[in-house]
Design a protein around this motif. Structure first.
Motif, mmCIF file in Angstrom:
data_model
loop_
_atom_site.group_PDB
_atom_site.id
_atom_site.type_symbol
_atom_site.label_atom_id
_atom_site.label_comp_id
_atom_site.label_asym_id
_atom_site.label_seq_id
_atom_site.Cartn_x
_atom_site.Cartn_y
_atom_site.Cartn_z
ATOM 1 N N SER A 65 94.248 -18.103 99.656
ATOM 2 C CA SER A 65 94.580 -18.652 100.991
ATOM 3 C C SER A 65 93.545 -18.123 101.986
ATOM 4 O O SER A 65 92.938 -17.076 101.762
ATOM 5 N N PRO A 66 93.425 -18.873 103.128
ATOM 6 C CA PRO A 66 92.448 -18.155 104.100
ATOM 7 C C PRO A 66 93.030 -17.095 104.548
ATOM 8 O O PRO A 66 92.270 -16.124 105.077
ATOM 9 N N GLN A 67 94.456 -16.789 104.829
ATOM 10 C CA GLN A 67 95.116 -15.565 105.007
ATOM 11 C C GLN A 67 94.548 -14.255 104.288
ATOM 12 O O GLN A 67 94.118 -13.185 104.948
ATOM 13 N N GLU A 68 94.221 -14.278 103.102
ATOM 14 C CA GLU A 68 93.789 -13.279 102.199
ATOM 15 C C GLU A 68 92.348 -12.956 102.789
ATOM 16 O O GLU A 68 91.889 -12.017 102.537
ATOM 17 N N ALA A 69 91.503 -14.006 103.128
ATOM 18 C CA ALA A 69 90.204 -13.781 103.684
ATOM 19 C C ALA A 69 90.163 -12.821 104.728
ATOM 20 O O ALA A 69 89.389 -11.915 104.872
ATOM 21 N N PHE A 70 91.109 -13.137 105.777
ATOM 22 C CA PHE A 70 91.444 -12.284 106.999
ATOM 23 C C PHE A 70 91.547 -10.763 106.501
ATOM 24 O O PHE A 70 91.277 -9.645 107.063
ATOM 25 N N ASP A 71 92.785 -10.709 105.790
ATOM 26 C CA ASP A 71 93.249 -9.412 104.906
ATOM 27 C C ASP A 71 91.977 -8.832 104.449
ATOM 28 O O ASP A 71 91.995 -7.376 104.777
ATOM 29 N N ARG A 72 91.155 -9.229 103.659
ATOM 30 C CA ARG A 72 90.405 -8.466 102.866
ATOM 31 C C ARG A 72 89.047 -8.304 103.442
ATOM 32 O O ARG A 72 88.301 -7.255 103.375
ATOM 33 N N TRP A 73 88.432 -9.419 104.280
ATOM 34 C CA TRP A 73 87.125 -9.349 104.614
ATOM 35 C C TRP A 73 86.655 -9.813 106.185
ATOM 36 O O TRP A 73 85.928 -8.976 106.765
ATOM 37 N N LEU A 74 87.461 -10.519 106.729
ATOM 38 C CA LEU A 74 87.127 -11.070 107.874
ATOM 39 C C LEU A 74 87.850 -10.635 109.285
ATOM 40 O O LEU A 74 87.563 -10.937 110.185
ATOM 41 N N GLY A 75 89.159 -9.792 109.014
ATOM 42 C CA GLY A 75 89.534 -9.167 110.165
ATOM 43 C C GLY A 75 88.946 -8.190 110.749
ATOM 44 O O GLY A 75 88.229 -7.515 110.151
#
Length: 275
Positions: free
Chosen positions: A140-150
């Motif tokens: 999910s995109p949410q995981e991208a923010f949690d792991r790399w993009l936040g």
């Protein structure tokens, strides 16, 4: 009903301007602002799509600025397109540079992705998050923010330096009414402490009504508008379905049920700037 904060595929929304107008019509919206990030390119299509219906399109944008090292967004309503378009080109170029740096960081981390941009689309982190999903690295995109993009994560890159004071001046110079978008989402200081300097610089309004604001925060913003003589605006910050942002605050159109009476003082302020 009124919506003064909406995005399309010209930035990080998932609906085209035509699709957004159709969704607004179905939701009972009478006044719809197009406020894409750092671009004016979605206006014409939205205005054309709205002509057969009883929907008024408010031309606007959401301008990316920085304060205290943190992202701060300004909504600008009724800008003079001919004046604003040239300086916006550098802001758009900065968004492309920022996106490429994040893609490069992901590649260095072992997660290469291809960021394909269509036409007048202005890139943002949701596009990169969706590319990571498409590549199969995450679910999910949410995981991208949690792991790399936040903010503070390994692939995050700050906006290029363009201060809130420069942003307010740019908007006013282009006869746009500058409004602080979702103030309580800002992480670089307390709203009550920062606001006097922003007002002194020419800020004209606050986005009082936003899905992320609590009842208490909304009431505080209403009081601050009264104290400083500021305009009140609001909207769902709608990005369309299946956005992939970092939270679920981007909810359905018109769920705030805002009165179109908010539009009159905004129009009057715009007229005052253009005189």
């Amino acid at each position: 009903m009124l919506e003064l904060h909406c995005h399309t595929t010209h930035s990080d929304g998932t609906l085209t301007p035509t699709e957004l107008v159709s969704a607004a019509l179905a939701a009972g919206v009478k006044v719809l602002a197009i406020t894409d990030h750092d671009t004016l390119s979605g206006w014409n299509e939205a205005i054309t799509a709205a002509k057969p219906y009883d929907i008024e399109i408010v031309p606007g944008l959401e301008l990316s600025t920085v304060h205290n090292g943190r992202s701060l967004h300004l909504l600008g309503f009724y800008p003079n397109r001919d004046r604003l378009q040239p300086p916006l080109q550098e802001r758009i170029a900065g968004r492309f540079r920022r996106a490429q740096k994040m893609v490069d960081r992901l590649a260095d981390l072992g997660y290469p992705v291809e960021l394909s941009m269509r036409g007048t689309m202005v890139p943002g982190r949701p596009h990169i998050a969706n590319a990571l999903v498409k590549a199969g690295y995450i679910q999910s995109p949410q995981e991208a923010f949690d792991r790399w993009l936040g903010e503070g994560k390994p692939a995050y890159v700050e906006y290029e330096k363009f201060s809130v004071f420069e942003g307010i001046k740019l908007l006013r110079d282009c006869t746009a009414v500058p409004v602080w978008a979702h103030p309580y989402l800002f992480c670089g200081g307390q709203v009550e402490t920062l606001l006097p300097d922003f007002v002194a610089a020419g800020l004209m309004g606050l986005e009082v009504y936003h899905p992320s604001h609590t009842i208490a925060q909304t009431q505080t913003l209403e009081a601050l508008c009264q104290q400083y003589g500021l305009l009140k605006t609001g909207g769902s910050d709608y990005h369309g379905p299946a956005l992939g942002k970092t939270d679920d605050r981007h909810t359905e159109l018109n769920h705030l049920h805002l009165s179109t009476e908010l539009l009159t003082p905004l129009k009057q302020a715009s007229i005052g700037l253009s005189q």
